[in-house]
Design a protein around this motif. Structure first.
Motif, short mmCIF file in Angstrom:
data_model
loop_
_atom_site.label_atom_id
_atom_site.label_comp_id
_atom_site.label_asym_id
_atom_site.label_seq_id
_atom_site.Cartn_x
_atom_site.Cartn_y
_atom_site.Cartn_z
N CYS A 14 -56.68 -45.44 -29.97
CA CYS A 14 -56.29 -46.86 -29.92
C CYS A 14 -55.78 -47.21 -28.53
N ALA A 23 -53.37 -50.51 -26.63
CA ALA A 23 -52.54 -51.69 -26.86
C ALA A 23 -52.19 -52.30 -25.51
N TYR A 35 -42.07 -50.93 -24.67
CA TYR A 35 -42.61 -52.30 -24.59
C TYR A 35 -41.50 -53.34 -24.61
N ARG A 48 -54.19 -50.10 -37.71
CA ARG A 48 -53.50 -50.72 -36.58
C ARG A 48 -51.98 -50.66 -36.80
N TRP A 89 -61.24 -55.49 -34.41
CA TRP A 89 -59.96 -54.89 -34.01
C TRP A 89 -59.69 -53.56 -34.70
N SER A 102 -49.30 -48.81 -34.51
CA SER A 102 -48.21 -49.63 -33.96
C SER A 102 -46.88 -48.89 -34.12
N VAL A 157 -45.31 -50.56 -30.54
CA VAL A 157 -45.72 -51.89 -30.06
C VAL A 157 -46.15 -52.69 -31.30
N SER A 178 -48.30 -54.53 -34.05
CA SER A 178 -49.63 -54.13 -34.49
C SER A 178 -50.71 -55.11 -34.01
N GLU A 179 -50.33 -56.35 -33.71
CA GLU A 179 -51.32 -57.32 -33.21
C GLU A 179 -51.84 -56.91 -31.84
N MET A 180 -51.11 -56.06 -31.16
CA MET A 180 -51.55 -55.62 -29.83
C MET A 180 -52.57 -54.48 -29.90
N ILE A 181 -52.70 -53.88 -31.08
CA ILE A 181 -53.49 -52.65 -31.20
C ILE A 181 -54.97 -52.96 -31.43
#
Lengths: 431, 431
Positions: B270, B272, B240, B83, B77, B87, B92, B94-97
């Protein structure tokens, strides 16, 4: 000299089993954390790359030998001098070379993904419009090739390797008889994990053979062309010239990278293909990027002005890697040789040892090792769909751990092989 | 104060035409080599990035804040801390990045290429299996978005921009009425080339609007989120969150990069997307790469520990860029303002000025400039299929040349606009 286990009495087998179990338990109680699962370079190997990090460290230092400011857009094909270097590594004209990012795997995925969307030279339609697409996969092979096939819905046909490439009678037969067979994977030098070195004869047959699919495409993953372990470099075979001679110039796409020359995560990669294939790929490639990371290209060029510089570097890697391969080989020989329940290759290069154990015991061995703290590549990983039909291959990656760790790991592994092997033989006898 | 040309007598027009021709010829005879065609950072801007080059220059310096050896495989990732930074840039979680390579364009192409092969969340089938796929393209826009659509066979529908985003009545109408319309491109901050800043209202309408295609996908190219020219940063809108509120969490895919923060050729990018979209993408992504170039990620992280550090850097860029935009604006104002044959935007950020000339004269102006040694972006490039329906938009990229060059270029351009404009008006009168 050990006695072949098939010639042992049940009593002898039970005795060996008991002793292997004892050894195994001793290792298990040690709370080990060992890993021989992936072909990762060791920190010492990565340290060799420090000179890559020490270049291109100022604004003045960002200009390529031919005057390109590597910080800015431009040079879609990559730095001219680096294309030249890869052309020598891959034995193809430098005009065919396109420099990629840090991963040749990405270039492979992209190639087949484009084939799905548009086809290759001589395709009648995009591969995604075909009812079925199949690929020949010399096995055991590189699991990530199979992941690409699976992701793209390409059906895989496993063909055994012989030491100098796949069983060519079988390859020729499959390619000639089925138009849905659109290509195959090959790792011509130091195949992962068997260490196969494709012979000139094998490559000639691949170049000249008939294929029912006019767009039959050989994915040539030349990941380890200079990755010697014994200090000798393989005499390169000019496969592209063979293809031209055979009248199949569009049959192969070539890949390489410096992932195991400089940095696994920060190297540069390349792809090479014929004009006809590039003509189809170019509209997609031009849509995909303006240019690749030329600063990293320049770093590599500074370190490797020519092929000899790469070879010198590979000898330094060999000096670090060879003792690791040797300790694993020695321990396995000491503990297993002669029993007739395990054999393994003695690779001249590459990153792996392919261990073959008694049929239907590989999964068991891998589980035993895991429970004692040694992670091995998952069973079947060298085969399409993770299906090793006889459950007998285990891939060993000795590059990352230290010598002492490898010794312990190989001892534990030997005990597990012996434990699973004797158990299997005893149970077979009782049935 | 200049007189509007439509109110001029033919004699006055002829006089102006003669004088413009004289000026134009004077510049043409100078043998100029000027280029305002691409949004390339200048060498001075690239020089700002030197501190990126001065980090990660030794083996000890290759460990990320959370202890990752950035030289080796791993961290699919991307670095956690990077990340986190992206984010904040993209608004958005950071888990989406997912961190990419040096090009967000590649991530955009890959996204739509995957959509062709597999579809997006809520797709009934892969987009390649649909009879037709169409995309809304706010225009003038970024030509490389259109190149991606063309490469993948996605039909484009042009919609005009208003200054705070596209004509939303039209967008809503098109999206609601046609299931083959699968998505659209947006550059929400400092759009290329119009400088549009999407208003909160526009973004809300995009989030909430009905779309006949359940898998309607907004490609959010946030290439310039912090690329201020006037020193103020745009108050970020949480698009988002709006999408979630609207019940359309899967409607957008987000992109950004540091191509115009550090190096055009050596930055990091990146992407997302929502969980549902990532679930579909992941098998392809996992087949495509083991990890991206973490050494370059680390270089960027060292330079930009947080968002404030990025903003500071962007103010340095603004200090170099703003005078360039000003000189072009000043020259155009001096020579053209008041004639009623040219207008242009005064962007608060981004890389472009969008010049609007008399209908059916843009191509002529661009050709005149080229013949006098000034390269401009090709006519129509901001429109799908290179078709500017009224032939009136010219994209100016003032970032690369020096101030003196820009002054000369803008003077030549002004003469060409006046020459083509008077010629057109005279010929119209005579018809």
């Amino acid at each position: 000299m050990k006695k072949e286990l098939t010639g042992c009495t049940e009593q002898e087998l039970l005795e060996l089993h008991r002793s292997a179990a004892e050894t195994y338990e001793r290792y298990r109680s040690m709370g080990l954390h060992l890993d021989m699962s992936r072909g990762k370079p060791s920190p010492e190997q990565l340290d060799l790359g420090e000179d890559v990090l020490r270049t291109v460290c100022s604004n003045e230092d960002c200009i390529s030998p031919s005057g390109v400011d590597c910080r800015n857009y431009g040079e879609f094909w990559g730095l001219r001098e680096l294309r030249q270097l890869f052309s020598e590594i891959l034995n193809v004209p430098s005009e065919m070379i396109l420099i990629g990012g840090n991963s040749s795997l990405t270039l492979m995925y992209d190639t087949l993904s484009r084939a799905m969307l548009s086809g290759m030279a001589h395709s009648e339609r995009p591969w995604s419009k075909e009812e079925k697409i199949r690929f020949i996969c010399p096995s055991p092979g590189y699991d990530r090739h199979y992941t690409i096939c699976e992701a793209l819905g390409i059906e895989m046909i496993s063909v055994p390797l012989t030491g100098d490439g796949p069983d060519m009678d079988l390859v020729e037969q499959i390619a000639a008889s089925d138009a849905s067979v659109k290509g195959m994977w090959i790792i011509p030098t130091y195949s992962n994990p068997t260490g196969d070195i494709y012979s000139e004869k094998t490559l000639r047959r691949l170049a000249f053979m008939g294929a029912k699919a006019k767009d039959f495409t050989i994915m040539v993953d030349n990941a380890y062309p200079l990755h010697t372990l014994d200090g000798n470099f393989i005499e390169p075979v000019n496969f592209y010239e063979m293809l031209i001679e055979a009248g199949h110039p569009d049959r192969a796409v070539f890949f390489s990278s410096t992932s195991k020359i400089t940095f696994a995560a920060g190297g540069v990669s390349c792809i090479a293909m014929s004009d006809a294939n590039m003509k189809i790929a170019l509209p997609y490639l031009k849509a995909q990027f303006i240019c690749k990371d030329k600063l990293n290209q320049l770093r590599h060029l500074r370190l490797f002005p020519d092929l000899d510089a790469v070879k010198e570097r590979m000898l330094l890697h060999a000096a670090l890697l060879a003792p690791k391969f040797r300790v694993v080989d020695d321990v396995l020989s000491d503990h297993l040789w002669g029993y007739g329940i395990a054999s393994w290759n003695h690779p001249k290069g590459g990153y792996f040892i392919s261990l073959k154990v008694l049929d239907h015991t590989a999964q068991h061995v891998i589980r035993l090792c895991k429970e004692a703290g040694l992670v091995l590549t998952q069973a079947g990983a060298g085969f399409p769909y993770n299906q090793d039909p006889d459950d007998r291959y285990i891939r060993l990656a000795p590059s990352f751990p230290g010598i002492d760790e490898l010794k312990t790991a190989a001892e534990l592994l030997s005990a597990a092989v012996l434990l699973a092997g004797t158990e299997k033989l005893i149970s077979d006898r009782r049935q």
